[in-house]
Design a protein around this motif. Structure first.
Motif, PDB file in Angstrom:
ATOM      1  N   LYS A  48       1.020  -1.159  -0.094  1.00  0.00           N
ATOM      2  CA  LYS A  48      -0.020  -0.118   0.168  1.00  0.00           C
ATOM      3  C   LYS A  48       1.056   1.222  -0.198  1.00  0.00           C
ATOM      4  CE  LYS A  48      -3.723   2.509   2.567  1.00  0.00           C
ATOM      5  NZ  LYS A  48      -4.314   2.293   3.739  1.00  0.00           N
ATOM      6  N   GLY A  49       1.803   1.374   0.810  1.00  0.00           N
ATOM      7  CA  GLY A  49       2.870   2.398   0.951  1.00  0.00           C
ATOM      8  C   GLY A  49       3.445   2.584  -0.612  1.00  0.00           C
ATOM      9  N   LEU A  50       4.010   1.508  -0.949  1.00  0.00           N
ATOM     10  CA  LEU A  50       4.738   1.603  -2.287  1.00  0.00           C
ATOM     11  C   LEU A  50       3.548   2.006  -3.547  1.00  0.00           C
ATOM     12  CD1 LEU A  50       6.944  -1.494  -2.128  1.00  0.00           C
ATOM     13  CD2 LEU A  50       7.767   1.046  -2.005  1.00  0.00           C
ATOM     14  N   ALA A  51       2.553   1.718  -3.382  1.00  0.00           N
ATOM     15  CA  ALA A  51       1.470   1.945  -4.313  1.00  0.00           C
ATOM     16  C   ALA A  51       1.389   3.456  -4.276  1.00  0.00           C
ATOM     17  CB  ALA A  51       0.214   1.234  -4.157  1.00  0.00           C
ATOM     18  N   ALA A  52       1.393   4.068  -3.147  1.00  0.00           N
ATOM     19  CA  ALA A  52       1.426   5.575  -3.139  1.00  0.00           C
ATOM     20  C   ALA A  52       2.264   6.331  -3.790  1.00  0.00           C
ATOM     21  CB  ALA A  52       1.114   6.190  -1.692  1.00  0.00           C
ATOM     22  N   TYR A  53       3.478   5.622  -4.017  1.00  0.00           N
ATOM     23  CA  TYR A  53       4.388   6.477  -4.621  1.00  0.00           C
ATOM     24  C   TYR A  53       4.716   5.875  -6.250  1.00  0.00           C
ATOM     25  CZ  TYR A  53       6.180   8.564  -0.234  1.00  0.00           C
ATOM     26  OH  TYR A  53       6.310   9.088   0.929  1.00  0.00           O
ATOM     27  N   GLY A  54       3.877   4.952  -6.656  1.00  0.00           N
ATOM     28  CA  GLY A  54       3.540   4.665  -7.936  1.00  0.00           C
ATOM     29  C   GLY A  54       4.511   3.213  -8.252  1.00  0.00           C
ATOM     30  N   TYR A  55       4.904   2.731  -7.174  1.00  0.00           N
ATOM     31  CA  TYR A  55       5.254   1.230  -7.365  1.00  0.00           C
ATOM     32  C   TYR A  55       4.338   0.280  -7.363  1.00  0.00           C
ATOM     33  CZ  TYR A  55       9.601   4.278  -6.335  1.00  0.00           C
ATOM     34  OH  TYR A  55      10.404   5.462  -6.864  1.00  0.00           O
ATOM     35  N   VAL A  56       3.775  -0.484  -8.396  1.00  0.00           N
ATOM     36  CA  VAL A  56       3.044  -1.433  -8.353  1.00  0.00           C
ATOM     37  C   VAL A  56       3.328  -2.739  -8.898  1.00  0.00           C
ATOM     38  CG1 VAL A  56       0.494  -1.954  -9.059  1.00  0.00           C
ATOM     39  CG2 VAL A  56       1.274   0.477  -8.333  1.00  0.00           C
ATOM     40  N   GLU A  57       3.170  -3.955  -8.416  1.00  0.00           N
ATOM     41  CA  GLU A  57       3.467  -5.013  -8.929  1.00  0.00           C
ATOM     42  C   GLU A  57       2.505  -5.505  -9.904  1.00  0.00           C
ATOM     43  OE1 GLU A  57       5.028  -8.045  -5.448  1.00  0.00           O
ATOM     44  OE2 GLU A  57       3.066  -7.263  -5.015  1.00  0.00           O
ATOM     45  N   PRO A  58       2.755  -5.942 -11.034  1.00  0.00           N
ATOM     46  CA  PRO A  58       4.455  -6.232 -11.464  1.00  0.00           C
ATOM     47  C   PRO A  58       4.888  -5.133 -12.435  1.00  0.00           C
ATOM     48  CG  PRO A  58       2.812  -7.305 -13.228  1.00  0.00           C
ATOM     49  CD  PRO A  58       1.927  -6.504 -12.270  1.00  0.00           C
ATOM     50  N   GLN A  59       4.302  -4.359 -12.713  1.00  0.00           N
ATOM     51  CA  GLN A  59       4.710  -3.301 -13.623  1.00  0.00           C
ATOM     52  C   GLN A  59       6.036  -2.661 -13.252  1.00  0.00           C
ATOM     53  OE1 GLN A  59       1.595  -3.364 -12.595  1.00  0.00           O
ATOM     54  NE2 GLN A  59       0.258  -3.923 -14.365  1.00  0.00           N
ATOM     55  N   THR A  60       6.137  -1.950 -11.867  1.00  0.00           N
ATOM     56  CA  THR A  60       7.127  -1.197 -11.643  1.00  0.00           C
ATOM     57  C   THR A  60       7.794  -1.689 -10.004  1.00  0.00           C
ATOM     58  OG1 THR A  60       5.453   0.369 -10.602  1.00  0.00           O
ATOM     59  CG2 THR A  60       6.478   0.866 -12.749  1.00  0.00           C
ATOM     60  N   LEU A  61       7.227  -3.062  -9.696  1.00  0.00           N
ATOM     61  CA  LEU A  61       7.768  -3.378  -8.329  1.00  0.00           C
ATOM     62  C   LEU A  61       7.738  -4.872  -8.385  1.00  0.00           C
ATOM     63  CD1 LEU A  61       8.303  -3.089  -5.346  1.00  0.00           C
ATOM     64  CD2 LEU A  61       5.793  -3.174  -5.091  1.00  0.00           C
ATOM     65  N   GLU A  62       8.893  -5.469  -7.807  1.00  0.00           N
ATOM     66  CA  GLU A  62       9.051  -6.898  -7.569  1.00  0.00           C
ATOM     67  C   GLU A  62       9.670  -6.856  -6.176  1.00  0.00           C
ATOM     68  OE1 GLU A  62      11.910 -10.579  -8.490  1.00  0.00           O
ATOM     69  OE2 GLU A  62      11.861  -8.912  -9.867  1.00  0.00           O
ATOM     70  N   LEU A  63       8.666  -7.820  -5.346  1.00  0.00           N
ATOM     71  CA  LEU A  63       9.080  -7.997  -3.941  1.00  0.00           C
ATOM     72  C   LEU A  63       9.839  -9.276  -3.779  1.00  0.00           C
ATOM     73  CD1 LEU A  63       5.927  -6.429  -1.910  1.00  0.00           C
ATOM     74  CD2 LEU A  63       8.204  -5.513  -2.054  1.00  0.00           C
ATOM     75  N   MET A  64      10.552  -9.320  -2.920  1.00  0.00           N
ATOM     76  CA  MET A  64      11.252 -10.633  -2.328  1.00  0.00           C
ATOM     77  C   MET A  64      11.083 -10.733  -0.845  1.00  0.00           C
ATOM     78  SD  MET A  64      14.799 -11.032  -4.610  1.00  0.00           S
ATOM     79  CE  MET A  64      15.198 -12.608  -3.965  1.00  0.00           C
ATOM     80  N   VAL A  65      10.272 -11.700  -0.414  1.00  0.00           N
ATOM     81  CA  VAL A  65       9.668 -11.665   0.827  1.00  0.00           C
ATOM     82  C   VAL A  65      10.161 -12.848   1.750  1.00  0.00           C
ATOM     83  CG1 VAL A  65       7.806 -11.365   2.438  1.00  0.00           C
ATOM     84  CG2 VAL A  65       7.691 -10.248   0.438  1.00  0.00           C
ATOM     85  N   THR A  66      10.885 -12.496   3.090  1.00  0.00           N
ATOM     86  CA  THR A  66      10.975 -13.606   3.983  1.00  0.00           C
ATOM     87  C   THR A  66      10.717 -13.471   5.133  1.00  0.00           C
ATOM     88  OG1 THR A  66      13.094 -14.619   2.644  1.00  0.00           O
ATOM     89  CG2 THR A  66      12.981 -15.007   4.914  1.00  0.00           C
ATOM     90  N   PHE A  67       9.849 -14.176   5.840  1.00  0.00           N
ATOM     91  CA  PHE A  67       9.456 -14.101   7.146  1.00  0.00           C
ATOM     92  C   PHE A  67      10.110 -15.301   7.874  1.00  0.00           C
ATOM     93  CE2 PHE A  67       6.796 -11.018   5.974  1.00  0.00           C
ATOM     94  CZ  PHE A  67       6.260 -10.219   6.977  1.00  0.00           C
ATOM     95  N   ALA A  68      11.072 -14.811   8.659  1.00  0.00           N
ATOM     96  CA  ALA A  68      12.477 -15.783   9.222  1.00  0.00           C
ATOM     97  C   ALA A  68      12.019 -16.717  10.481  1.00  0.00           C
ATOM     98  CB  ALA A  68      13.580 -15.090   9.599  1.00  0.00           C
ATOM     99  N   GLY A  69      10.731 -16.292  11.108  1.00  0.00           N
ATOM    100  CA  GLY A  69      10.298 -16.786  12.430  1.00  0.00           C
ATOM    101  C   GLY A  69      11.477 -16.915  13.486  1.00  0.00           C
TER     102      GLY A  69
END
Length: 324
Positions: A48-69
């Motif tokens: 949501k925060g990134l979308a406010a700056y125009g970064y939206v998947e998949p056009q202008t954004l790619e996320l790599m996510v890890t929740f390490a526990g």
């Protein structure tokens, strides 16, 4: 509901941000110390925060996510993969994870946004609040001493409180800071504080509760590093007849009597501001650490009723959210 407001350093206010459309696709890594079950709370806020700056998947954004526990090895491996993939920025939550990410990015100087950590200055993650230096910037939980406020609210609810326990983590370098702050507040209030440090959330078990109750403990303050295991922790304490308090709202959602502090989910969204500045050319070393100035009080009326406690009007009037 209070707005969550941050200031840069101790006194610099936030300026308006021009949300220009990005010109390229960016790759953002997100390394959270929390378990995978919390991804649903944090990743949508980052998007949501990134979308406010125009970064939206998949056009202008790619996320790599890890929740390490809470696993240092998983955190380290994920960071290495992100660095090798050439991410533009890594977002990280919690001091243990930030410490690992800092170490793994020293060669490449990959920009890192902390969202948040407890006290990056005290733990040596940054050189100063105003000019962090190095490749880390972001948000700190350190600000006004919240322990006194948290204890005041607890005593308003439990006027006969005499013995309180703090349960913290040996794996978090901020634990001593949390404990020392609460010790000062307890001493001023005439409340005895018992400190128990554990090596893992699994050690916050029935046996520990029995030990604390034998020592006369009437309530627990849980270090926020245990968010992610908060449901189990709160259930264990509740089963033993011990009300709990903490910083982060998820503890109240799980049955804590109340929480007072910063909402880490808000920080995930706010991280977009730092990401946008960095990908547009600002160095992390030149982006001041933001300190929180307003906090959230969430009270759980159902939990209070379970323990036979009445939430006084003075507490309800301050609450940003009341869980019925």
């Amino acid at each position: 509901m209070l707005r969550r407001v941050f200031v840069a350093g101790a006194s610099v206010g936030l300026s308006a941000v021009t949300r220009a459309q990005p010109r390229k696709k960016i790759v953002v890594g997100f390394v959270a110390w929390w378990p995978a079950g919390m991804e649903k709370d944090y990743v949508p806020r980052l998007r949501k925060g990134l979308a406010a700056y125009g970064y939206v998947e998949p056009q202008t954004l790619e996320l790599m996510v890890t929740f390490a526990g809470g696993d240092a090895g998983v955190t380290c491996d994920a960071t290495k993969r992100m660095v090798m993939a050439g991410v533009d920025v890594i977002v990280v939550t919690a001091t243990p994870a930030a410490t690992i990410v800092k170490e793994e990015t020293q060669t490449t100087q990959t920009p890192v946004v902390m969202a948040p950590v407890s006290d990056p200055l005290a733990t040596g993650l940054v050189q100063s609040i105003a000019r962090p230096g190095g490749n880390l910037t972001g948000m700190s939980m350190a600000g006004p001493d919240l322990s006194g406020k948290r204890l005041q609210v607890l005593r308003d609810i439990m006027p006969k409180l005499e013995v309180l326990a703090f349960v913290g983590s040996n794996r978090d370098s901020n634990s001593k800071t949390f404990a020392a702050s609460l010790e000062r507040a307890a001493a001023q209030a005439g409340v005895k504080l018992i400190v128990r440090m554990v090596d893992s959330p699994e050690q916050i078990d029935d046996a520990l509760m029995v030990d604390l109750k034998r020592a006369g403990v009437q309530a627990l303050n849980i270090q926020p590093i245990f968010v992610g295991q908060h449901v189990k922790v709160v259930e264990t304490a509740t089963r033993a007849g011990l009300p709990t308090t903490s910083d982060f709202p998820p503890f109240a959602d799980a049955g804590s009597l109340f929480t007072y502090g910063l909402d880490g989910r808000v920080c995930a969204e706010r991280a977009a501001y730092f990401i946008d500045r960095i990908v547009k050319g600002t160095k992390p070393a030149d982006l001041p650490i933001e300190l929180p100035t307003q906090f959230t009080l969430v009270v759980n009326r159902k939990a209070a009723a379970h323990f036979g406690l009445t939430l006084p009007q003075s507490v309800l009037a301050q609450a940003d959210e009341i869980i019925e």
